[in-house]
Design a protein around this motif. Structure first.
Motif, PDB file in Angstrom:
ATOM      1  N   THR A 286       0.831  -1.209   0.000  1.00 19.12           N
ATOM      2  CA  THR A 286       0.000   0.000   0.000  1.00 19.12           C
ATOM      3  C   THR A 286       0.862   1.253   0.000  1.00 19.12           C
ATOM      4  O   THR A 286       0.635   2.189  -0.764  1.00 19.12           O
ATOM      5  N   ALA A 287       1.881   1.269   0.880  1.00 22.52           N
ATOM      6  CA  ALA A 287       2.755   2.434   0.934  1.00 22.52           C
ATOM      7  C   ALA A 287       3.474   2.609  -0.398  1.00 22.52           C
ATOM      8  O   ALA A 287       3.680   3.724  -0.865  1.00 22.52           O
ATOM      9  N   ALA A 288       3.862   1.486  -1.004  1.00 26.40           N
ATOM     10  CA  ALA A 288       4.551   1.557  -2.287  1.00 26.40           C
ATOM     11  C   ALA A 288       3.667   2.212  -3.331  1.00 26.40           C
ATOM     12  O   ALA A 288       4.094   3.095  -4.080  1.00 26.40           O
ATOM     13  N   GLU A 289       2.396   1.799  -3.365  1.00 24.58           N
ATOM     14  CA  GLU A 289       1.493   2.359  -4.361  1.00 24.58           C
ATOM     15  C   GLU A 289       1.303   3.852  -4.134  1.00 24.58           C
ATOM     16  O   GLU A 289       1.252   4.644  -5.062  1.00 24.58           O
TER      17      GLU A 289
ATOM     18  N   SER B   6      -1.143   5.187  -7.200  1.00 23.48           N
ATOM     19  CA  SER B   6       0.097   5.562  -7.886  1.00 23.48           C
ATOM     20  C   SER B   6      -0.173   6.651  -8.926  1.00 23.48           C
ATOM     21  O   SER B   6       0.653   7.537  -9.125  1.00 23.48           O
TER      22      SER B   6
ATOM     23  N   PHE C 252       1.110   8.230   6.613  1.00 24.97           N
ATOM     24  CA  PHE C 252       0.120   7.361   7.225  1.00 24.97           C
ATOM     25  C   PHE C 252       0.042   7.572   8.727  1.00 24.97           C
ATOM     26  O   PHE C 252       1.023   7.885   9.378  1.00 24.97           O
TER      27      PHE C 252
ATOM     28  N   ARG D 117       4.383   3.815   7.938  1.00 31.99           N
ATOM     29  CA  ARG D 117       4.611   2.656   7.075  1.00 31.99           C
ATOM     30  C   ARG D 117       5.869   2.814   6.241  1.00 31.99           C
ATOM     31  O   ARG D 117       5.803   3.025   5.043  1.00 31.99           O
TER      32      ARG D 117
ATOM     33  N   PHE E  70       9.406   1.380   4.488  1.00 36.88           N
ATOM     34  CA  PHE E  70       9.824   0.080   3.954  1.00 36.88           C
ATOM     35  C   PHE E  70      10.889  -0.417   4.918  1.00 36.88           C
ATOM     36  O   PHE E  70      12.079  -0.200   4.726  1.00 36.88           O
TER      37      PHE E  70
END
Lengths: 295, 308, 243
Positions: free
Chosen positions: B183-186, C73, C84, C88, C90
């Protein structure tokens, strides 16, 4: 057309459906409470089947008793597995998180081990017992007595389980954990002990199913997997944590599969089963417990 | 010696040795080496999808099988080099076709979904063959084992190179972001669906070609054998034992597997499978980064403790 | 000139109306604060703007074009970035790679990995995370991870920043630092910001305008100090009879 409308086919569907319902109940219990995908469920069935085979062949035990023994044995196996492997893991949060995430791979490993242990011990040739081979007549229906027993005992076990869930404190605890695991712990439910009971019940039911299968079919080391797939389909169909749904879904799948094969041919059975399996997973991409992905 | 040059050097030596082998030995050990390089090719490809994105495929045998099927169907109708390439491309197409719906499913559901797809394709082919009246197919006039061996080594090299290039590219970073938090990537702009499908397609290319070459080795095609779920299981087990973080893992894992199978497979196949299953469980629980990861950890600790 | 226009947006989850008829604008270069009790719908609104959710009714426009219904995206590529509520990052990747991914996949679309990492390092330096570039993102403190998340959004080159409770869980000193950081984003980088906060001090100091939500509706918009003291808002927080 005659075949489709025959009570014979319906009886076959009932036999299959009962077995599927029983299996799905066991699988649903374990996944619902512990989020563990027990893909080795079919192998428990296989073990139950072998127990009944050897008990009745070597010890001349009546298959009924052997089946009870199989169920109890499987339940004990479940308790042993839980106590020795899973309970210590529950204490380590990080390890447990890894188990849940990788539960599929782990249980796949268990399944491979069990299948090959059985093949090693019993060789791969299928074995069958003869049990109640007489035909019983009910109205226009002519059905083997052994198949009738499977339906009766199987359904009785299913309803017994459902009664357990509805009417006992243990059942309530189980349903609470399925719904909201953390909250269940907070209101004082002994999670570890209930989980152990769940494992005992889930495995025991699978062992029982194995005994029933041994009554009507031959057992072999690699027979378990189609049952696992079917059980998965049922719990997705019936809804996770929805134990009544497992009963209904199991019977439904038995009907769909039996009539589907009758309409096409036996070689399409696997295509049908896997096709339904894939279709359901694709329709609910958020998986079994996930909320419908909001967009 | 510069540390970053060691890995490419070792790999170059490995593949060079591989290519020289037929000059040194024949028959049995050539077969062993062939099997080793086959697994390297399969697992490096698998890692492109499953190692980088975390979407574990338990159905990669479907590409091996489809590749083999393409080869038998086109045998004699085109030069076999072209058939091999076609097998690879057919698998890429299959991956794109099933990838779009399947990659929307996450976690363990993706795992059993890929397994289900592989079984479904298997039974479809079984029924097609039955409909064509075929129980199995023989291949006559297959190339010599030395030729096939070179092909497999080259395919293993291609897969390793592909895995290396993807991992160190922009694509690799995007895939890793998907693994960490989709989700964060998107939200950060990563076109997740597109990248996942690309990874899936890339991971299908070499396995398809490997399947095509291997069926020429056995010269006999039987659907149940080429679409064998044990192939999928072995790929995953090798990746978990060897590690899937970089290109060393699959090589180490394949080597480990070959040692195990050489000692056990012929005489006690059930024991071999039991040990494999046990190793899978052990490594998943206790050594999640595999042998390669364990080695890295060991080296890192040595460096920290004994830094001159 | 409004950069973001929210026009009668509503969102239901089953029987629950999370947002009803929400409308307001955010002008270019503004900092608009969003406040309300828990459950007021603030994070839901942010999720709708960022594309993680789709509205049941109404429109959302950015830079004159409709964006409701686009994928996250795609919305990132239009120039909107969000952080968030529960951070969040990576976690398994390095701090630098976190931002580098934003640089590579944001609207800038830097194709070269090396160059992306250089740009990422520059952003990290600006955010005080420079020396932590090689460390795993999961090893940062909470404050560090929140900062990283903002740095990551900056890496995409966003024009509009959606900040969701960036101050939560921070010490007083960290809060003060973050307030300066956010103000800096507007003043030096010309960012437009929509910020959700419970820390009133931060909201009052940063916001050019304040939007108050309650039970999924907007109950007040205007100058921060006026709004905070207004009758409706006090009633929303404390109930009738206290104004």
């Amino acid at each position: 057309m005659d075949l489709l409308l025959s009570p014979q086919l319906l009886a076959s569907a009932l036999v299959l459906g009962t077995l599927y319902a029983l299996l799905a109940l066991g699988l649903n219990l374990i996944y619902g409470t512990m989020r563990l995908l027990n893909i080795a469920h079919g192998e428990i069935v296989m073990i139950g089947g072998y127990v009944v085979y050897w008990a009745s062949t070597l010890l001349s035990l009546h298959p009924f008793i052997a089946t009870i023994a199989a169920a109890l044995g499987a339940a004990l196996l479940g308790v042993a597995l839980f106590g020795s492997v899973l309970r210590p893991m529950l204490r380590s949060g990080e390890l447990m998180a890894r188990v849940e995430a990788n539960s599929l791979l782990i249980f796949f490993g268990v399944s491979v081990i069990l299948q090959n242990l059985a093949a090693l011990a019993f060789t791969a040739s299928p074995r069958g017992i003869s049990f109640l081979d007489e035909i019983v007549e009910i109205g226009t229906l002519r059905i083997g007595a052994d198949r009738l027993v499977v339906i009766i005992v199987g359904l009785a076990a299913c309803f017994g389980c459902l009664a357990l869930f509805r009417l006992t404190t243990l059942g309530l605890a189980i349903r609470a954990i399925i719904q909201q695991r953390d909250a269940a712990a907070l209101v004082g439910i002994d999670i570890a002990r209930t989980n152990m009971a769940v494992f005992a019940l889930g495995f025991g039911v699978a062992g029982l199913a194995g005994g029933l299968v041994a009554m009507i079919e031959q057992v072999s080391p690699f027979m378990g997997f189609p049952y696992t797939i079917a059980a998965f389909i049922v719990i997705i169909l019936g809804g996770l944590g929805n134990l009544t749904g497992s009963l209904v879904g199991g019977l439904l799948l038995g009907v769909v599969e039996t009539y589907g094969v009758a309409l096409t041919s036996a070689s399409y059975r696997s295509i049908l089963l896997y096709g339904v399996f894939i279709a359901i997973l694709l329709i609910r991409p958020e998986g079994l417990f996930g909320k419908r992905r909001q967009r | 010696m510069n540390r970053t040059a060691i890995l490419p050097l070792v790999l170059a030596l490995l593949f060079a040795a591989g290519l020289l082998l037929p000059a040194l030995t024949t028959g049995y050990w050539l077969g062993v080496a062939l099997t080793f390089f086959m697994w390297v090719g399969l697992v490096q490809s698998w890692v492109i999808l499953s190692g980088l994105t975390g979407y574990l495929s338990l159905g990669h045998a479907v590409f091996y099988g489809l590749g083999a099927y393409v080869m038998v169907l086109t045998w004699g109708q085109m030069p076999f080099e072209l058939a091999i390439l076609s097998a690879g491309l057919a698998c890429v197409l299959l991956a794109v076709a099933i990838g779009v719906p399947c990659l929307r499913v996450r976690g363990p559901y993706f795992v059993i979904l890929t397994f289900g797809v592989s079984e479904l394709v298997k039974f479809i082919v079984v029924n097609i063959e039955a409909g064509l009246g075929r129980a199995g197919r023989l291949i006559f006039g297959a190339p010599l084992i030395e030729t096939l061996y070179y092909w497999i080594v080259v395919l293993a090299l291609v897969a390793t190179a592909l895995a290396f290039l993807v991992s160190n590219s922009r694509l690799g970073s995007g895939l890793r972001a998907i693994r960490e938090d989709e989700t964060a990537a998107e939200t950060t702009g990563v076109p997740v669906t597109r990248l996942k499908v690309i990874a899936f397609a890339l991971s299908a290319f070499v396995p398809g070609m490997v399947g095509a070459v291997m069926v020429l080795r056995t010269t006999y095609f039987e659907t149940i054998h080429v679409f064998n779920p044990i192939t999928s299981f072995t790929i995953v087990t090798i990746a978990i034992i060897g590690g899937s973080d970089d290109v060393r893992g699959p090589i180490l894992g394949a080597a480990f597997l070959m040692i195990l199978s050489e000692t056990l497979l012929v005489n006690a196949p059930e024991v071999y499978m039991i040990i494999l299953g046990a190793l899978l469980i052990l490594f998943v629980l206790l050594v999640p980064k595999g042998i390669a990861g364990g080695l890295s950890g060991l080296l890192a600790r040595r460096r920290r403790e004994g830094a001159p | 000139m409004s950069l973001l226009a929210i026009d009668r947006v509503s969102k239901q989850f089953g029987g629950l109306a999370a947002l009803s008829d929400v409308s307001f604008d955010v002008g270019a270069g503004e900092i608009v604060g969003l406040m309300g009790a828990n459950g007021a719908g603030k994070t839901t609104l942010l999720a709708l703007i960022a594309g993680n959710l789709r509205p049941n009714g109404g429109h959302i426009s950015f830079d004159g074009a409709r964006i409701d219904g686009l994928s996250p995206s795609a919305i990132c590529h239009r120039g909107i970035g969000r952080t968030f509520q529960i951070v969040r990052p990576f976690a398994g990747l390095s701090v630098r790679e976190n931002v580098a991914i934003a640089v590579m996949y944001g609207p800038g679309g830097e194709r070269h990995r090396r160059r992306a990492e250089e740009k990422a390092q520059a952003i990290l330096d600006a955010f005080g995370l420079g020396p932590r570039g090689d460390d795993l993102a999961g090893s940062l403190t909470l404050a560090g991870r929140k900062r990283l998340e903002v740095a990551r959004v900056m890496g995409t080159g966003a024009k509009l920043l959606l900040l969701d409770e960036v101050m939560a869980g921070l010490t007083a000193a960290e809060v003060a630092e973050t307030i300066e950081l956010v103000r800096d984003l507007k003043v030096r980088h010309g960012m437009t910001i929509l910020i959700i906060e419970h820390v009133m001090k931060a909201l009052l100091r940063l916001s050019d305008r304040l939007v108050v939500m309650h039970h999924g509706r907007v109950v007040a918009i205007g100058d921060p100090h006026e709004v905070a003291g207004s009758a409706e808002v006090i009633e929303a927080y404390f109930g009738k009879g206290r104004a």
